[in-house]
Enzyme design. Structure first.
Site, mmCIF file in Angstrom:
data_model
loop_
_atom_site.group_PDB
_atom_site.id
_atom_site.type_symbol
_atom_site.label_atom_id
_atom_site.label_comp_id
_atom_site.label_asym_id
_atom_site.label_seq_id
_atom_site.Cartn_x
_atom_site.Cartn_y
_atom_site.Cartn_z
ATOM 1 N N ASP A 31 0.853 -1.195 0.000
ATOM 2 C CA ASP A 31 0.000 0.000 0.000
ATOM 3 C C ASP A 31 0.885 1.241 0.000
ATOM 4 O O ASP A 31 2.063 1.180 0.357
ATOM 5 C CB ASP A 31 -0.905 0.012 1.241
ATOM 6 C CG ASP A 31 -2.243 0.692 0.973
ATOM 7 O OD1 ASP A 31 -3.279 -0.008 0.947
ATOM 8 O OD2 ASP A 31 -2.262 1.926 0.777
ATOM 9 N N THR A 144 -16.681 -3.260 -10.098
ATOM 10 C CA THR A 144 -17.841 -2.805 -9.341
ATOM 11 C C THR A 144 -19.121 -3.039 -10.129
ATOM 12 O O THR A 144 -19.129 -2.943 -11.366
ATOM 13 C CB THR A 144 -17.700 -1.311 -8.965
ATOM 14 O OG1 THR A 144 -18.954 -0.841 -8.484
ATOM 15 C CG2 THR A 144 -17.293 -0.453 -10.145
ATOM 16 N N SER A 179 -20.229 7.498 -12.226
ATOM 17 C CA SER A 179 -19.277 8.474 -11.662
ATOM 18 C C SER A 179 -17.945 8.260 -12.370
ATOM 19 O O SER A 179 -17.750 7.224 -13.034
ATOM 20 C CB SER A 179 -19.076 8.252 -10.154
ATOM 21 O OG SER A 179 -18.265 7.105 -9.935
ATOM 22 N N TYR A 181 -15.161 7.608 -10.849
ATOM 23 C CA TYR A 181 -14.585 6.422 -10.192
ATOM 24 C C TYR A 181 -15.088 5.144 -10.871
ATOM 25 O O TYR A 181 -14.305 4.268 -11.256
ATOM 26 C CB TYR A 181 -14.940 6.408 -8.692
ATOM 27 C CG TYR A 181 -14.959 5.007 -8.147
ATOM 28 C CD1 TYR A 181 -13.769 4.321 -7.928
ATOM 29 C CD2 TYR A 181 -16.164 4.336 -7.927
ATOM 30 C CE1 TYR A 181 -13.793 2.995 -7.491
ATOM 31 C CE2 TYR A 181 -16.198 3.028 -7.493
ATOM 32 C CZ TYR A 181 -15.005 2.364 -7.274
ATOM 33 O OH TYR A 181 -15.022 1.062 -6.867
ATOM 34 N N HIS A 182 -16.429 5.022 -11.016
ATOM 35 C CA HIS A 182 -16.977 3.807 -11.613
ATOM 36 C C HIS A 182 -16.490 3.658 -13.061
ATOM 37 O O HIS A 182 -16.266 2.545 -13.544
ATOM 38 C CB HIS A 182 -18.506 3.833 -11.569
ATOM 39 C CG HIS A 182 -19.096 3.665 -10.193
ATOM 40 N ND1 HIS A 182 -19.530 4.722 -9.428
ATOM 41 C CD2 HIS A 182 -19.321 2.565 -9.438
ATOM 42 C CE1 HIS A 182 -20.003 4.271 -8.273
ATOM 43 N NE2 HIS A 182 -19.882 2.966 -8.244
ATOM 44 N N LYS A 185 -13.257 1.925 -13.455
ATOM 45 C CA LYS A 185 -13.368 0.460 -13.359
ATOM 46 C C LYS A 185 -13.791 -0.142 -14.700
ATOM 47 O O LYS A 185 -13.381 -1.241 -15.051
ATOM 48 C CB LYS A 185 -14.387 0.086 -12.268
ATOM 49 C CG LYS A 185 -13.986 0.532 -10.873
ATOM 50 C CD LYS A 185 -13.095 -0.486 -10.200
ATOM 51 C CE LYS A 185 -12.713 -0.058 -8.799
ATOM 52 N NZ LYS A 185 -12.100 -1.105 -7.999
ATOM 53 N N VAL A 254 -30.963 9.915 3.259
ATOM 54 C CA VAL A 254 -31.496 9.283 2.039
ATOM 55 C C VAL A 254 -31.445 10.326 0.923
ATOM 56 O O VAL A 254 -32.013 11.410 1.054
ATOM 57 C CB VAL A 254 -32.948 8.817 2.268
ATOM 58 C CG1 VAL A 254 -33.583 8.351 0.950
ATOM 59 C CG2 VAL A 254 -32.991 7.711 3.309
ATOM 60 N N TYR A 255 -30.764 9.979 -0.193
ATOM 61 C CA TYR A 255 -30.650 10.917 -1.307
ATOM 62 C C TYR A 255 -31.842 10.756 -2.255
ATOM 63 O O TYR A 255 -32.121 9.653 -2.735
ATOM 64 C CB TYR A 255 -29.364 10.663 -2.109
ATOM 65 C CG TYR A 255 -28.064 10.894 -1.370
ATOM 66 C CD1 TYR A 255 -28.012 11.612 -0.173
ATOM 67 C CD2 TYR A 255 -26.862 10.401 -1.884
ATOM 68 C CE1 TYR A 255 -26.810 11.828 0.492
ATOM 69 C CE2 TYR A 255 -25.656 10.617 -1.227
ATOM 70 C CZ TYR A 255 -25.639 11.325 -0.035
ATOM 71 O OH TYR A 255 -24.449 11.525 0.608
ATOM 72 N N ARG A 326 -26.074 13.411 -6.258
ATOM 73 C CA ARG A 326 -25.549 12.635 -7.395
ATOM 74 C C ARG A 326 -26.502 12.678 -8.575
ATOM 75 O O ARG A 326 -27.686 12.971 -8.413
ATOM 76 C CB ARG A 326 -25.381 11.163 -6.989
ATOM 77 C CG ARG A 326 -24.525 10.977 -5.769
ATOM 78 C CD ARG A 326 -24.289 9.514 -5.501
ATOM 79 N NE ARG A 326 -23.513 9.346 -4.278
ATOM 80 C CZ ARG A 326 -22.875 8.232 -3.952
ATOM 81 N NH1 ARG A 326 -22.952 7.184 -4.734
ATOM 82 N NH2 ARG A 326 -22.181 8.170 -2.840
#
Ligand code: USQ
Length: 383
Positions: A31, A144, A179, A181-182, A185, A254-255, A326
């Site tokens: 790491d 993911t 996103s 990030y996603h 992946k 909760v969004y 989001r």
């Protein structure tokens, strides 16, 4: 087997290192503390004291009598990753070494750049290191479920056979991430698929849903061996966040409409899935894809479960409703397949009342450490 755990300091990396070590594998955890440093920079420190990797490896040795080797450095730097592969000669590699947060990746330009460069750069170097220094090793890569997005048809396990004008062909299932990030992946998967085709690498790509939980067989009751349990908006996953919010008396965040549905799993099941994947490796030239989750829930389902758990434990849990920071569908079809890991022998730990109450009760013991300011900032998916 000699197993390299890349990202061995993280929420999943450290529990994985202990789990594989407990089962007799020779483990090296690597790491660069990226996740710790980002948490410090953004004031998103976690709930528990987590000693550094060297200290945790020493504690693990005292506790279990087994060694976990530790190397610190940046896997995006070729001389470092090459030295790790040359020294350890891994037979299996578990690759978690990525910036793991969707909101962090949407924070600003520099966070987005870090996410893109780190995630793609490390995956590229892992591929190159395998080809030059560990050609027969098996890569277990964390992808993911968010790679697929929320399509209006059933989600298959990685692949889709398309019939077109009387002919048919199997393709990677269409990806539409929500996103940056996603999206990294998705790009990882494409990179891996290319090198599997041209170099015959052996790869298992695990499409994992949000993970919750804390205690595993290896760390039960030992705080210093707990994973880095985040509850802040950037790095905490939704159920872990709701549990902390319930304990802190903070209305559950909760969004939007709360109909966003995902496939969830207990940390204990992540560990099983990784072990099962290592024990039955992909063949040379195979990109094997599993959807790694156990049950699907909407955000509203989770909020209701946490409210009910709070009521059983004497907490008055309120459910808040926030404008969704989001950009995502809040009501949608969601039916992903997930049979591959069950066929390998996964024995799921479902989210029962008992499991949830256990997590809430554990967090209650540390309630004085919760910093409410860390819970919500509203990192928005704006342009
Ligand atoms: N959500 C809320 N309130 C919150 C936090 C989240 O309503 O306070 C909602 C989100 O809008 C989303 C869902 O809950 O619809 C899940 O959010 P999350 O933060 O738990 O999960 P996500 O950002 O998608 O990312 C997490 C992990 C990531 C992993 C991913 C799996 O951080 O590393 O890849 O879960 S998946 O969601 O299937 O893509």
């Amino acid at each position: 087997m000699r197993v390299l755990v890349l990202g061995g300091d993280g929420y999943l990396g450290w529990p994985t290192a202990m789990h594989l070590s407990a089962r007799g594998h020779e483990v090296m955890a690597v790491d660069n503390y990226l996740r710790r440093n980002l948490a410090r920079e953004t004031d998103c420190e976690i709930l528990f004291e987590t000693p550094n990797l060297h200290q945790r490896a020493r504690l693990w040795h005292q506790h279990a009598g087994r060694e976990i080797a530790v190397r610190l450095g940046d896997l995006a730097e070729w001389p470092f990753i090459a030295s790790v592969f040359e020294e350890f000669r891994p037979e299996a590699i578990v690759h978690y070494a990525e910036q793991p947060s969707a909101p962090y990746s949407m924070l600003d330009r520099s966070a987005a750049e870090l996410t893109l460069k780190n995630n793609l750069g490390v995956t590229f170097n892992v591929i190159q290191a395998m080809s030059e220094l560990a050609a027969d090793a098996h890569l277990v890569k964390l992808g993911t479920m968010g790679e697929y997005g929320t399509p209006n048809i059933d989600i298959e396990e990685g692949w889709l056979t398309v019939e077109h004008k009387g002919r048919s062909q199997k393709f990677l299932y269409p990806r539409a991430a929500g996103s940056l990030y996603h999206t990294t992946k998705v790009l990882d998967t494409d990179l891996l698929w290319f090198y599997v085709r041209v170099w015959g690498l052996r790869v298992t790509d695990l499409m994992q849903g949000p993970v919750y939980g804390l205690e595993t067989e290896e760390n039960a009751g030992i705080e210093a061996l707990y994973p880095c349990f985040a509850y802040d908006e950037l790095f905490g996953t939704v159920l872990n966040r709701f549990i902390v919010q319930a304990v802190a008396g903070y209305p559950l965040t909760v969004y939007g409409k709360g109909g966003q549905t995902r496939g969830y799993l207990n940390l204990k099941d992540t560990l099983q899935c990784i072990r099962l994947s290592i024990d039955s490796p992909a063949a040379p030239g195979e990109l094997r894809i599993f959807n790694q989750f156990v049950e699907t829930f909407s955000v509203n389902d989770l909020a209701e479960k946490v409210r009910a758990s709070g009521a059983r434990l004497g907490l008055d849990v309120r459910i808040g409703r926030l404008a969704n920071p989001r950009k995502e569908m809040e009501e949608h079809y969601y039916n992903p397949a997930h049979t591959g890991l069950l066929e390998l022998g996964l024995e799921p730990h479902p989210l029962t009342d008992e499991v949830l109450d256990g997590m809430v009760a554990l967090v209650q013991r540390y309630s004085n450490r919760i910093v409410p300011d860390r819970i919500f900032r509203g990192v928005a998916w704006r342009k």
